[in-house]
Design a protein around this motif. Structure first.
Motif: not given
Ligand code: BEZ
Length: 235
Positions: A49-52, A45, A154, A135, A132
């Motif tokens: 960003t944290p998850v990415c 996305p 996301l 994934r 965005k």
């Molecule tokens: C993430 O990568 O942390 C993230 C990116 C977009 C929306 C929500 C989380």
């Protein structure tokens, strides 16, 4: 995105849509630059960003493992090149996560501010976000054909061990003309093609030395882990 706009979604069995792009490793011609390799094309996305970040660190750490299985990784988000570069530098210089540190992302990350590539691959899914990419993960074989597609929302980081398992399972199916059952891992029994005639079905049930038949349509056989790994991994 306009309402009612048709969104193309490449499907399993389709030729991977072609594009030229700018990446953190220079310009690429996709998929022709990767001909002869498997490719995992995946979108995320947004940078920073944290998850990415957790995903990129994990994928970069596994890059050699995928390379041994003749598979190149190519990432994409709808951010610009300088954002990509800044984010990858931050990951390398500052982020320590789950024992991973000093992680250098060496695979290309596509800049796609116009969303041209993301739209071509159905990575923009307006119900989730207009701005965005979701994934998405596309597995593309050495002939440029899409072999598997997985989408995640996301909020959810991908399971990279599963992406690796899926790659090895598809390569095993191709190399040995078999299918792989639920939760298959190299070394587990594989499924032999279902009998296509009454005669073969009868034979299967009578002659089960090499196979284990649960019924005429469901037969498995042993496939040695070493044989699988020797075939699918560059050694
Ligand atoms: C993430 O990568 O942390 C993230 C990116 C977009 C929306 C929500 C989380």
């Amino acid at each position: 995105m306009e309402e009612n706009q048709v969104i193309s979604m490449p499907r399993i069995g389709d030729k991977a849509p072609e594009f030229k792009a700018v990446t953190t490793q220079g310009p690429i011609n996709f998929p022709s630059d990767y001909s002869g390799n498997w490719i995992i094309l995946f979108s995320h996305p947004a940078d920073f960003t944290p998850v990415c970040t957790s995903e990129f660190m994990t994928f970069a750490t596994m890059e050699n493992q995928f390379a041994e299985a003749n598979c190149k990784l190519v990432g994409l988000s709808v951010d610009g090149l300088y954002s990509h570069i800044a984010w990858l530098r931050t990951i390398k210089e500052k982020i320590e996560y789950k024992g991973m540190k000093n992680v250098e992302v060496k695979f290309p990350l596509i800049e796609d501010i116009t969303m041209e590539v993301a739209r071509k691959y159905g990575m923009i899914q307006p119900g989730e976000s207009n701005t965005k990419a979701v994934r998405a993960v596309f597995f593309i074989d050495p002939k440029g054909v899409i072999r598997a597609v997985i989408y995640y929302p996301l909020s959810m980081g991908r399971n990279f061990a599963e992406l690796y398992r899926a790659l090895i399972a598809m390569q095993t199916a191709d190399a040995f003309s078999v299918a792989t059952p639920a939760d298959w891992q190299p070394g587990d029994d594989v499924i032999v093609p279902t009998a296509g005639s009454c005669g073969v079905a009868k034979e299967r049930m009578e002659n089960i030395e090499e196979m284990h038949c649960y019924d005429w349509f469901f037969c498995t056989k042993k496939l040695d882990k070493e044989k699988v790994l020797k075939t699918v991994l560059k050694r």
